[in-house]
Motif scaffolding. Structure first.
Motif, PDB file in Angstrom:
ATOM      1  N   UNK A   1       0.821  -1.214   0.000  1.00  0.00           N
ATOM      2  CA  UNK A   1       0.000   0.000   0.000  1.00  0.00           C
ATOM      3  C   UNK A   1       0.852   1.259   0.000  1.00  0.00           C
ATOM      4  N   UNK A   2       2.146   1.149   0.358  1.00  0.00           N
ATOM      5  CA  UNK A   2       3.056   2.296   0.376  1.00  0.00           C
ATOM      6  C   UNK A   2       4.477   1.782   0.563  1.00  0.00           C
ATOM      7  N   UNK A   3       5.447   2.679   0.380  1.00  0.00           N
ATOM      8  CA  UNK A   3       6.855   2.351   0.611  1.00  0.00           C
ATOM      9  C   UNK A   3       7.512   3.504   1.361  1.00  0.00           C
ATOM     10  N   UNK A   4       8.457   3.162   2.199  1.00  0.00           N
ATOM     11  CA  UNK A   4       9.327   4.148   2.824  1.00  0.00           C
ATOM     12  C   UNK A   4      10.738   3.591   2.649  1.00  0.00           C
ATOM     13  N   UNK A   5      11.299   2.991   3.657  1.00  0.00           N
ATOM     14  CA  UNK A   5      12.592   2.330   3.484  1.00  0.00           C
ATOM     15  C   UNK A   5      12.415   0.976   2.827  1.00  0.00           C
ATOM     16  N   UNK A   6      11.235   0.411   2.937  1.00  0.00           N
ATOM     17  CA  UNK A   6      10.884  -0.857   2.292  1.00  0.00           C
ATOM     18  C   UNK A   6       9.374  -0.867   2.058  1.00  0.00           C
ATOM     19  N   UNK A   7       8.883  -1.808   1.247  1.00  0.00           N
ATOM     20  CA  UNK A   7       7.437  -1.846   1.012  1.00  0.00           C
ATOM     21  C   UNK A   7       6.653  -2.073   2.303  1.00  0.00           C
ATOM     22  N   UNK A   8       5.550  -1.350   2.447  1.00  0.00           N
ATOM     23  CA  UNK A   8       4.617  -1.538   3.558  1.00  0.00           C
ATOM     24  C   UNK A   8       3.444  -2.325   2.983  1.00  0.00           C
ATOM     25  N   UNK A   9       3.099  -3.419   3.642  1.00  0.00           N
ATOM     26  CA  UNK A   9       2.076  -4.293   3.093  1.00  0.00           C
ATOM     27  C   UNK A   9       0.949  -4.533   4.086  1.00  0.00           C
ATOM     28  N   UNK A  10      -0.184  -4.925   3.547  1.00  0.00           N
ATOM     29  CA  UNK A  10      -1.317  -5.304   4.378  1.00  0.00           C
ATOM     30  C   UNK A  10      -1.819  -6.656   3.925  1.00  0.00           C
ATOM     31  N   UNK A  11      -2.542  -7.317   4.801  1.00  0.00           N
ATOM     32  CA  UNK A  11      -3.255  -8.533   4.446  1.00  0.00           C
ATOM     33  C   UNK A  11      -4.621  -8.511   5.109  1.00  0.00           C
ATOM     34  N   UNK A  12      -5.605  -8.997   4.381  1.00  0.00           N
ATOM     35  CA  UNK A  12      -6.957  -9.151   4.915  1.00  0.00           C
ATOM     36  C   UNK A  12      -7.015 -10.523   5.565  1.00  0.00           C
ATOM     37  N   UNK A  13      -7.444 -10.560   6.816  1.00  0.00           N
ATOM     38  CA  UNK A  13      -7.385 -11.791   7.605  1.00  0.00           C
ATOM     39  C   UNK A  13      -8.735 -12.476   7.791  1.00  0.00           C
ATOM     40  N   UNK A  14      -9.803 -11.922   7.239  1.00  0.00           N
ATOM     41  CA  UNK A  14     -11.148 -12.437   7.497  1.00  0.00           C
ATOM     42  C   UNK A  14     -11.900 -12.707   6.196  1.00  0.00           C
TER      43      UNK A  14
END
Length: 149
Positions: A99-112
């Motif tokens: 969803x975004x990057x700073x020093x490395x990729x920032x990720x999300x996961x849907x758990x439901x």
């Protein structure tokens, strides 16, 4: 006098099951420490704009991932590291998305799944519509060179 009072009580009892349904569900979101400053204002604005409630829990991404793997009930997980991807490799959640990057990729996961998945998707749609907030917080977006999916 007793008859109208009894009738009123019966009417109120009939309405009780629907009263609980009027309360919005609370979306349970886990966020890594580094992502929290960018997500918190988005969550606040989402709640104000939609009336939907979000419980945003902050912590170390690796620790949150361990808690999720042990059964902690979260609908979404935003990680600062590869923890979202690792959860998916363990069979938990959907494939991680950047969803975004700073020093490395920032990720999300849907758990439901099911109705709670709909709540998660509503928030993610809001996040996508308000990505400029992430850019203003110093993040690159997935469409930017060097961030990528």
């Amino acid at each position: 006098m007793r008859r109208p009072l009894a009738l009123l009580c019966l009417c109120l009892l009939a309405l009780l099951p629907t009263l609980g349904q009027a309360t919005p569900d609370v979306l349970r979101v886990a966020s890594g420490n580094e992502s929290m400053p960018a997500l918190a204002p988005l969550v606040d604005q989402y709640q104000a704009d939609t009336g939907n409630k979000v419980l945003l829990i902050q912590g170390d991404s690796a620790n949150l991932a361990t808690e999720i793997a042990q059964g902690a009930a979260f609908d979404l997980f935003f990680s600062d590291d590869g923890s979202a991807r690792q959860l998916n490799a363990q069979g938990l959640g959907e494939p991680a998305q950047t969803y975004a990057c700073k020093t490395q990729p920032r990720q999300y996961t849907v758990l439901v799944q099911g109705p709670r998945h709909v709540l998660a998707e509503r928030f993610l749609a809001y996040l996508r519509a308000h990505r400029e907030t992430l850019r203003q917080a110093g993040y690159q977006l997935p469409s930017d060179p060097g961030c990528g999916p």
